[in-house]
Design a protein around this motif. Structure first.
Motif, mmCIF file in Angstrom:
data_model
loop_
_atom_site.group_PDB
_atom_site.id
_atom_site.type_symbol
_atom_site.label_atom_id
_atom_site.label_comp_id
_atom_site.label_asym_id
_atom_site.label_seq_id
_atom_site.Cartn_x
_atom_site.Cartn_y
_atom_site.Cartn_z
ATOM 1 N N ASP A 170 -8.644 6.049 -7.132
ATOM 2 C CA ASP A 170 -8.757 5.594 -8.509
ATOM 3 C C ASP A 170 -8.623 6.821 -9.400
ATOM 4 N N TRP B 243 0.844 -1.192 0.000
ATOM 5 C CA TRP B 243 0.000 0.000 0.000
ATOM 6 C C TRP B 243 0.878 1.240 0.000
ATOM 7 N N LEU C 24 -3.839 4.601 -1.108
ATOM 8 C CA LEU C 24 -4.874 5.049 -0.179
ATOM 9 C C LEU C 24 -4.761 6.547 0.072
ATOM 10 N N GLY D 96 -2.590 -1.172 -3.964
ATOM 11 C CA GLY D 96 -3.145 0.104 -4.381
ATOM 12 C C GLY D 96 -2.631 1.288 -3.589
ATOM 13 N N GLY E 253 -13.170 6.431 -5.217
ATOM 14 C CA GLY E 253 -12.696 5.086 -4.934
ATOM 15 C C GLY E 253 -13.411 4.391 -3.783
ATOM 16 N N LYS F 75 -9.612 4.057 -1.296
ATOM 17 C CA LYS F 75 -8.632 3.655 -2.296
ATOM 18 C C LYS F 75 -8.732 4.594 -3.490
ATOM 19 N N LEU G 150 -13.190 -3.381 1.486
ATOM 20 C CA LEU G 150 -13.441 -2.244 0.615
ATOM 21 C C LEU G 150 -14.913 -2.187 0.223
ATOM 22 N N LEU H 292 -12.517 2.351 2.777
ATOM 23 C CA LEU H 292 -12.025 1.430 3.802
ATOM 24 C C LEU H 292 -12.671 1.729 5.147
#
Length: 273
Positions: free
Chosen positions: A137, A79, A102, A100, A143, A135, A188, A146
């Motif tokens: 994008d 991460w 964060l 990914g 995104g 997350k 997620l 979390l």
């Protein structure tokens, strides 16, 4: 679980500290070169913290540069956190860490995507806001989520107070989620796009008080744009009166007092620019 962090402001550094408070650690930290963005609000230098924790510190020009990709691959990161960073990460960067990238956004997504989150929460008269860890994008704050930390609001909350509450919420959220991230227990949740709202950016001129509007909106505007923001203001005889604090009163008072169709706004702290 191998973690990296990108920031150049105090908010991000506080989150880095929170990671260690929660028992985590960072393989690498990435920040701007010392000569860049010196006047950026909250700008900090990570050297001392990274030295104390034996974290390699990499200083860059832009988040999408090839050397950033190389660093992520070198440390085989799972991460990468990007918090308090104005440059937009492109898809190549987002796809490089194994799991990914964060980020955090100071609203309860999907509500309040976009900008000026703290002033808008007050202007809109919300009874709560918060911070969302999600997350990243290629969209704008779109995104998968979390975790979230809620912040209650009331009819006296100012942007000064909310700014600090948001800062504290970043750290608290980080502390609470790090154990799950380290154990791989991450759930997620896709955002409900049907419930999404987008808040536009604001400029200092948006702080001008409309004397034809309601006193409720004017009082909220003062609270929403007070420090650390540019302030609400009125123009009188070619002079700009910046109002930092005000209260609704039933009758006209001495000093700077603004009259609206539904009441009076007594200015308690103000200055002439």
């Amino acid at each position: 679980m191998k973690l990296g962090f990108v920031t150049c402001v105090q908010l991000g550094l506080s989150c880095m500290e929170a990671i260690y408070d929660a028992g985590g650690k960072l393989q690498v930290a990435i920040t701007l070169k010392d000569e860049k963005a010196k006047s950026k609000s909250g700008r900090v230098f990570l050297d001392k913290f990274c030295q104390s924790k034996s974290i390699e510190l990499v200083k860059i020009d832009h988040i999408n540069d090839d050397n950033v990709i190389d660093v992520i691959k070198k440390y085989d990161l799972d991460w990468l956190f990007i918090i308090g960073w104005s440059q937009i990460a492109k898809k190549r960067l987002l796809d490089t860490p194994k799991l990914g990238v964060l980020g955090m956004h100071p609203t309860l997504l999907p509500k309040g995507r976009g900008r000026a989150s703290i002033p808008w929460a007050i202007i809109k008269g919300l009874d709560e806001t918060g911070v969302t860890l999600f997350k990243l994008d290629e969209g704008v704050d779109t995104g998968a989520i979390l975790s979230q930390h809620k912040i209650p609001l009331n009819d006296s909350t100012t942007s000064t107070e909310l700014y600090q509450l948001v800062s504290d919420a970043h750290s608290n959220l980080m502390k609470s989620i790090i154990p799950n991230i380290l154990s791989g227990n991450v759930n997620l949740q896709e955002q409900d796009n049907a419930a999404a709202t987008v808040w536009e950016g604001r400029t200092p001129k948006d702080g001008e008080i409309d004397l034809k509007d309601s006193i409720v909106n004017a009082e909220r505007l003062v609270r929403a744009t007070t420090k650390p923001y540019p302030g609400a203001f009125v123009m009188r005889e070619g002079k700009k009166y910046i109002i930092w604090k005000a209260q609704v009163v039933k009758k006209y008072t001495d000093g700077l007092c603004l009259e609206f169709k539904d009441g009076f706004l007594e200015c308690l702290e103000w200055e002439v620019e």
